[in-house]
Design a protein around this motif. Structure first.
Motif, mmCIF file in Angstrom:
data_model
loop_
_atom_site.group_PDB
_atom_site.id
_atom_site.type_symbol
_atom_site.label_atom_id
_atom_site.label_comp_id
_atom_site.label_asym_id
_atom_site.label_seq_id
_atom_site.Cartn_x
_atom_site.Cartn_y
_atom_site.Cartn_z
ATOM 1 N N VAL A 264 -8.845 6.754 19.014
ATOM 2 C CA VAL A 264 -9.086 5.383 19.296
ATOM 3 C C VAL A 264 -9.558 4.650 18.073
ATOM 4 O O VAL A 264 -8.995 3.604 17.842
ATOM 5 C CB VAL A 264 -9.903 5.329 20.400
ATOM 6 N N PRO A 265 -10.409 5.081 17.412
ATOM 7 C CA PRO A 265 -10.839 4.451 16.264
ATOM 8 C C PRO A 265 -9.527 4.275 15.115
ATOM 9 O O PRO A 265 -9.547 3.021 14.392
ATOM 10 C CB PRO A 265 -12.075 4.999 15.716
ATOM 11 N N CYS B 246 -3.414 4.770 25.592
ATOM 12 C CA CYS B 246 -4.601 5.549 25.395
ATOM 13 C C CYS B 246 -5.908 5.101 26.049
ATOM 14 O O CYS B 246 -6.654 5.586 26.011
ATOM 15 C CB CYS B 246 -4.817 5.550 23.899
ATOM 16 N N CYS B 247 -5.661 3.805 26.745
ATOM 17 C CA CYS B 247 -6.808 3.265 27.464
ATOM 18 C C CYS B 247 -6.966 4.130 28.914
ATOM 19 O O CYS B 247 -8.082 3.944 29.567
ATOM 20 C CB CYS B 247 -6.242 1.880 28.097
ATOM 21 N N ALA C 155 -13.234 0.667 26.562
ATOM 22 C CA ALA C 155 -14.645 0.254 25.991
ATOM 23 C C ALA C 155 -14.704 0.525 24.590
ATOM 24 O O ALA C 155 -15.012 -0.241 23.797
ATOM 25 C CB ALA C 155 -15.756 0.618 26.877
ATOM 26 N N SER C 156 -14.265 1.905 24.332
ATOM 27 C CA SER C 156 -14.231 2.168 22.757
ATOM 28 C C SER C 156 -13.504 1.254 22.025
ATOM 29 O O SER C 156 -13.619 0.754 21.072
ATOM 30 C CB SER C 156 -13.511 3.636 22.582
ATOM 31 N N ASP D 232 -15.200 -1.882 21.461
ATOM 32 C CA ASP D 232 -16.297 -1.677 20.438
ATOM 33 C C ASP D 232 -15.610 -1.473 19.110
ATOM 34 O O ASP D 232 -16.251 -1.914 18.091
ATOM 35 C CB ASP D 232 -17.117 -0.420 20.701
ATOM 36 N N ALA D 233 -14.350 -0.962 18.920
ATOM 37 C CA ALA D 233 -14.020 -0.809 17.633
ATOM 38 C C ALA D 233 -13.220 -1.920 17.013
ATOM 39 O O ALA D 233 -12.521 -1.962 16.114
ATOM 40 C CB ALA D 233 -12.751 0.284 17.896
ATOM 41 N N GLY D 234 -13.279 -3.080 18.063
ATOM 42 C CA GLY D 234 -12.717 -4.258 17.428
ATOM 43 C C GLY D 234 -11.267 -4.362 17.511
ATOM 44 O O GLY D 234 -10.569 -5.128 16.628
ATOM 45 N N ALA D 235 -10.530 -3.676 18.464
ATOM 46 C CA ALA D 235 -9.222 -3.538 18.611
ATOM 47 C C ALA D 235 -8.536 -4.956 19.320
ATOM 48 O O ALA D 235 -7.318 -5.112 19.433
ATOM 49 C CB ALA D 235 -8.724 -2.421 19.124
#
Lengths: 215, 1071
Positions: B950-951, B975-976, B983-984, B987-990
């Motif tokens: 994810v990141p 990948c969602c 949420a990740s 959070d990671a700003g994607a």
């Protein structure tokens, strides 16, 4: 004077007409010019009886030297001999034109014959070892350190024979010479420059065929 | 003796007080002189020999009592001579370790006793008695000497001495003094001679010194240098390693020396001395020859000044290394002396003889130690730079003296020795060259195999390998001597003789390396090149006829360039004589086979001249003899351009000189001999975009296609190769089809024996098959079946192209089945284990294309093909990585039970995730696409998530590459589906960057982005972000798309946002 040249002109034209039919490579006008040049070179005959003669050896050699840059006496004599077909030690007008036809514009065949004649010093139809040595003897710088200063020249003769003497009889027949030259054109003037280079041909033709036209 | 010792001898400065004599050659010879003097003294001057020294000479000796014989009183270790002086002191007294000597007779006896250690004895004596004159004759003499210096002549000195010594009046004293004085002068003059010669270094000296230094590089505590090496392994026959044009300036060789304590030193050794240069690391660096330091007399001196460590340690080293040679030297001297006994004075001849003797020894390997010798080496003298060795003997000035005979003998001994040595070197040097000559192509020869890669030309370099000349005893062939003789005549002959000689020379087999190198080694190459600058047309023709043959040899080419011969040859291109032009161009074609030569051609305007030669009318049916010659000139010009066109800059130069239309015209020639170099040049140049365009626009494709049907393999190959390079362009592909070239190309496949032709033909088919219309045509000709048959037992060059073509063919579904039926799948999978990267790229691509067919996929799966493709992700080449990843997508998509298959590959998922760190966008895009496929399996998605996918994906979202964006969004969308990934991502700003993707012009990006946004919008926070970034408007716009999937995704996303807003307002209502 003008009367004379007018008469001359007619004469020359008639002469040129006949000769141009016998000689290759030149057209009528060119022959005409060559005749004129011949006359010029001959100079005004001082004694009328000698008017019909031709160029002697000395005159001819000076032409070869001045117009075609030849220097080797032996070769120049050879050229004279080759021009002088009837061996009268004079080059007649006909001989002059015939000679020049090969000299300036000869085909390969003609040139091979011509050169062979020049090199065949004693006119026995063979170029012998001795003749070669004679023609080549000044071609190498002699090194004083060597015991026999002629050794190099002798060796050169042997090398040349090895290359050109196809029937291995120790001398060059015309057939040998012709074959060798056909294989390697550079061997045409193997024993000394006896043909003019392109620049001097151009210069000479320019001089004879064009400058006179302008006159 | 005094003066020479104090002034001329080289003392070490390091030690205090006594000082030591350095182990330099000059000291060595001084010692020998003195030794000789001492040895002869008692026999030559019996009276003076008995004269008792004022003070004894005293030194610590290595002699012991047992060394002494009957004439001495020996008691234990102490030895005394029978003879005593007036005061009763023994004239010789040994009380170890010291010895005291009071007369020359004793001195000479002692020296005889010392036998092979006598040189050490003399050395020790001189070291400990720095003023032997004073001790021998007394301080009064010494003071006279000091007063007068060396400026006074012997006579006035004698007078002075007599005045001083009136009291004692010893005539013997004076005589002795004179003898010593004489000796001193002799020594000095010799020193002077040696010193003056010293400055002139020669190759042998340098070589010896380098050998010596190399010994110091050995490991261990004695190590004083890191490394010593020559810049060139190539040694000329005269011992120099510098290129000939530098040798002219006296330079011998270049060295790179790494001291232990300072930076690397780049050193030039020249006859004038050694100095630092501007960094010559390899041969051929034009720039570095300049001098950047003072000139030193030898390497050791230079190193001492540069490396403190070296100067500290070198003196110890010298001792260790020189021990052996010096003892040998002594024996040698003795043997000479034995013959010369009773000779009153050492004549010059004797010295010379010595020198020769030494020179001879120099060649024996055990002499390789530190011994230096400053006499010019006879080999060097004899051989000169290029001159034939045979002459050398005669050139040597003869000595006019009684001893001439023995000198002569020596010389004769030496002459042949040097000769054979040179012979040996010569004939062996031809060996490596002969090997390399096999690589040489004839102008009409085969083109290198690698001539097909895009950047073919530059990589196909004839390397300038240093020529090795190992020593050996093989004899010279008879041709060598014959050629040497001919070259002599060339040098000394007028035009007629020169032409004859040149003709004779052409009779040798000039394609044979022995003859080629013989011509070079006897200096013939210089003469041949000089002839080119004359006005004699016939000589020039003859010379070029030879040069064009011998220039097939790599070393000859290099030498021609080194001598600047190429410039002379290029000048001839302007000549009005056509034969000359043709020959010159042909020679250039041979010479310009390595980079430096090609550069020279370009820099001296040769390309323009060569292009000018192409201008002729080639396609008339009946040519006059003159036109015929023009055509020949053009052919040779094309040959030369072909050679030159292997450099990129030359390609450009040919284009600028207007070569392309001329080549195009020649391409219409009916003659193969003309077409081969022309097409060869074109295909070489076709690596440049500008040429490809020109070839197409000048209508050359038609001619190229036409010549495909030639019956000359080479011509066919060049044509196919040209098409191969040009067919990247769609229009060209269409033209090939239009001119019916496709069928011809397929028919070339039957010539499977000619691999180069096959490679070119398959290459052309590959590139042509990029157009689907062409593939359809190819199917008509059953090309695919033939190609599938070529998948086995072919060289890689062919395989790359065949597989490439298969990859293109497999774009059409029917062909996938055909490939399978021909057994192509198995062959392809087998090729996955290869190492050739170009091949792997094509193979993975073809496998990927085949994997889109379910039946094919079954076979691939059975053959474990997925694992093989997967493992290629580890390949170092980004192209292979991305190509493999792309191939994985259809594999995963179409495999039965794909999830299980992926899981079975240990470490596979981690590998995929790690590749997201790649910097190559193509790799990233392909990996994202693969991740999207993998993520369809929940379990695998879980693993991916664990590996931190994810990141890594989020980090990539800032890209502007649409191709990457599309697959990235796809991957994110897939990948969602796991856990808190939505949420990740938020959070990671994607999320915010993804919204921007909707502004892209690429529809495919919109689609995958809409899907991803739809998935992300299931997380309320993401909805807020999206809304904040103004996602709604473009989404509403996308809802109007024709694509239902896209409509649905966009609508779903908007719905989610809307729902959140509703819930929000509801919540607010309830508050």
């Amino acid at each position: 004077m003008s009367e004379m040249s007018a008469m001359n002109r007619k004469l020359i034209q008639a002469l040129a007409e006949t000769i141009s039919k016998q000689v290759e490579h030149f057209n009528k006008t060119e022959v005409e010019f060559l005749i004129r040049e011949f006359n010029v070179l001959l100079g005004e005959p001082t004694v009328p009886s000698r008017a019909a003669s031709g160029l002697d050896r000395g005159r001819f050699r000076s032409i070869l030297h001045n117009s075609f840059g030849m220097t080797d006496d032996m070769i120049m004599d050879g050229v004279f001999r080759t021009f002088d077909k009837d061996n009268d030690s004079l080059i007649s007008m006909k001989e002059w034109i015939e000679g020049m036809s090969v000299f300036l514009r000869g085909t390969m065949d003609e040139k091979i014959k011509y050169c062979f004649h020049v090199y065949d010093l004693n006119a026995d139809n063979y170029i012998s070892r001795e003749e070669m040595f004679h023609m080549l003897k000044n071609s190498l710088i002699r090194q004083p350190t060597e015991e026999d200063p002629d050794e190099g020249v002798k060796d050169l003769v042997e090398i040349t024979l090895k290359k050109m003497d196809h029937d291995h009889d120790g001398r060059l027949s015309f057939a040998d010479f012709e074959k060798a030259v056909r294989e390697e054109n550079l061997l045409l003037e193997a024993f000394g420059t006896c043909l003019p280079d392109t620049t001097s041909i151009e210069a000479f033709e320019q001089h004879v065929f064009q400058e006179q036209l302008e006159q | 003796m005094g003066v020479s010792l104090t002034r001329a001898a080289q003392w070490t400065t390091a030690s205090s007080g006594t000082g030591k004599l350095e182990f330099t050659p000059m000291n060595e010879s001084l010692l020998k002189e003195i030794l000789h003097f001492v040895e002869q003294f008692s026999s030559q001057h019996p009276q003076e020999a008995e004269h008792v020294f004022v003070e004894p000479l005293q030194w610590s000796t290595t002699l012991v009592a047992s060394d002494f014989k009957t004439d001495y009183d020996i008691s234990e270790s102490v030895v005394q001579s029978h003879e005593k002086d007036s005061e009763g002191h023994p004239l010789l007294q040994l009380s170890p370790p010291n010895v005291y000597v009071r007369s020359f007779s004793q001195l000479s006896k002692l020296v005889h006793l010392a036998d092979d250690k006598k040189l050490e004895e003399v050395r020790a004596c001189l070291e400990e008695n720095t003023d032997p004159m004073v001790k021998i004759l007394g301080p009064s003499f010494a003071s006279i000497l000091e007063e007068e210096g060396t400026h006074t002549d012997g006579l006035s000195l004698v007078r002075k001495v007599q005045e001083e010594d009136q009291g004692k009046g010893s005539e013997v004293n004076v005589k002795l003094f004179l003898l010593l004085q004489n000796m001193d002068n002799q020594l000095l003059s010799q020193c002077l001679k040696e010193t003056s010669e010293q400055v002139k270094l020669n190759p042998v000296t340098v070589k010896n010194e380098v050998e010596l230094l190399k010994q110091f590089c050995s490991e261990g505590e004695n190590r004083v240098l890191k490394s010593v090496r020559y810049t060139s392994d190539d040694e000329f026959s005269n011992g120099c390693r510098a290129p000939p044009w530098r040798q002219v300036l006296g330079e011998i060789c270049y060295l790179v020396i790494e001291p232990l304590d300072t930076e690397t030193l780049y050193i030039t050794c020249s006859t004038a001395g050694v100095f630092l240069n501007g960094c010559i690391k390899q041969e051929g660096e034009e720039s570095g020859y300049g001098r950047t330091s003072d000139i030193y007399k030898d390497l050791v001196t230079l190193l001492k000044s540069r490396s403190p460590h070296f100067s500290e340690n070198i003196n110890n080293q010298h001792f260790a290394v020189q021990e052996l040679p010096s003892t040998q030297e002594i024996q040698h001297v003795e043997s000479v002396d034995a013959e010369e006994q009773g000779q009153p004075q050492r004549s010059y001849e004797q010295q010379e003889k010595n020198v020769h003797e030494k020179a001879r020894q120099q060649h024996s390997p055990n002499k390789a130690g530190g011994e230096k010798k400053y006499e010019p080496c006879p080999r060097w003298k004899n051989l000169g730079l290029m001159s034939p060795c045979g002459k050398a003997e005669g050139k040597k000035p003869s000595k006019s003296s009684g001893k001439e005979k023995s000198g002569e003998v020596q010389k004769k001994k030496l002459g042949p020795g040097a000769k054979t040595k040179m012979k040996a070197e010569f004939s062996v040097s031809s060996l490596p060259g002969r090997l390399s000559s096999q690589k040489i192509k004839t102008p009409a020869g085969a083109v290198p195999v690698d001539g097909f890669s895009e950047s073919s030309s530059e990589s196909e370099e004839e390397e300038e390998q240093p020529e090795r000349r190992p020593e050996s005893n093989t004899d010279l062939p008879p041709e060598y001597w014959q050629i040497q003789k001919l070259v002599k005549y060339l040098k000394g002959g007028n035009q007629t003789a020169t032409v004859l000689t040149l003709c004779a020379m052409t009779d040798f087999n000039l394609m044979q390396e022995t003859c080629q190198l013989a011509i070079r080694d006897v200096g013939g190459l210089e003469v041949l090149i000089n002839l080119l600058d004359t006005d004699e047309v016939k000589c020039k023709i003859g010379s070029l006829k030879i040069l064009r043959k011998i220039s097939h040899n790599v070393q000859i080419r290099r030498t021609i360039i080194d001598m600047g011969g190429l410039q002379s040859i290029m000048k001839i291109l302007d000549s009005p004589v056509k034969d000359l032009k043709a020959l010159a161009a042909e020679t250039i074609a041979n010479v310009a086979r390595f980079r430096r030569a090609r550069r020279t051609v370009r820099q001296y305007g040769g390309i323009k001249k060569l292009v000018k030669l192409l201008d002729c009318v080639p396609n008339l049916v009946n040519l006059t003899a003159n036109q015929e010659k023009d055509v020949e000139v053009a052919r040779c010009g094309a040959l030369a351009l072909w050679s030159c066109s292997k450099s990129t800059k030359n390609k450009e130069a040919i284009r600028k000189a207007g070569g392309i239309p001329l080549l195009g015209r020649l391409l219409k020639s009916p003659r193969e001999s003309m077409l081969i170099p022309v097409v060869g040049t074109l295909q070489e140049c076709a690596s440049e975009e500008s040429y490809r365009i020109a070839i197409q626009s000048e209508g050359m494709i038609k001619d190229l296609v036409k010549n495909l049907s030639s019956d000359n393999d080479e011509l066919q190959m060049h044509c196919a190769s040209a098409i191969f390079k040009c067919a990247e362009d769609k229009q060209t592909r269409d033209l090939v089809r239009k001119y019916k070239g496709l069928q011809l190309l397929v028919s070339l496949l039957s010539k499977a024996d000619n691999k180069q032709l096959l490679a070119a033909a398959t290459g052309a088919i590959w590139k042509c098959s990029i157009s689907m219309e062409n593939v359809a045509k190819f199917q008509e000709y059953k090309a695919l079946e033939t190609l599938a048959g070529l998948l086995m037992d072919q060289p890689e060059e062919v395989l790359v192209n065949v597989v490439g073509a298969l990859g293109e063919f497999a774009q059409i579904p029917a062909n996938k089945a055909t490939i399978r039926k021909c057994g192509g799948i198995k062959s392809l999978v087998n090729l996955l284990t290869g190492t050739n990267q170009a091949l792997l790229v094509n193979v993975t691509k073809a496998v990927g294309a085949c994997a889109t067919d379910m039946d094919n996929m079954v076979i691939i799966d059975q053959l474990d093909g997925v694992r093989l493709v997967w493992s290629l992700l580890k390949n170092s080449s980004a192209d292979v990585q991305s190509s493999a990843a792309w191939a994985l997508c259809p594999c995963i998509k179409n495999a039965k039970d794909a999830g299980e298959m992926v899981r079975s590959l240990v470490g596979g998922l981690e590998l995929i995730v790690n590749l997201l760190k790649s910097t190559n966008n193509e790799v990233l895009a392909s990996i994202c696409a693969t991740i999207a496929q993998i993520a369809k399996d929940k379990e695998n998605l879980a693993v991916l998530t664990d590996h931190g996918v994810v990141p890594l994906l989020a980090k990539l979202t800032n890209t502007t590459d649409d191709r990457l964006r599309r697959h990235l969004a796809d991957a994110i969308g897939h990948c969602c589906m796991w856990g808190s990934n939505r949420a990740s991502f938020g959070d990671a700003g994607a999320v915010a960057p993804l919204v921007r993707y909707l502004k892209s012009k690429d529809k495919a990006v919109h689609q995958s982005t809409a899907m991803a946004l739809y998935q992300l919008s299931k997380d309320p926070n993401n909805c807020i972000t999206m809304h904040g970034k103004g996602v709604v408007k473009p989404l509403i716009h996308i809802m109007g798309s024709d694509d239902e999937m896209l409509q649905e995704a966009a609508a779903g996303c908007v719905r989610n946002i809307r729902l959140l807003a509703l819930a929000n307002s509801k919540a607010q209502l309830f508050i």
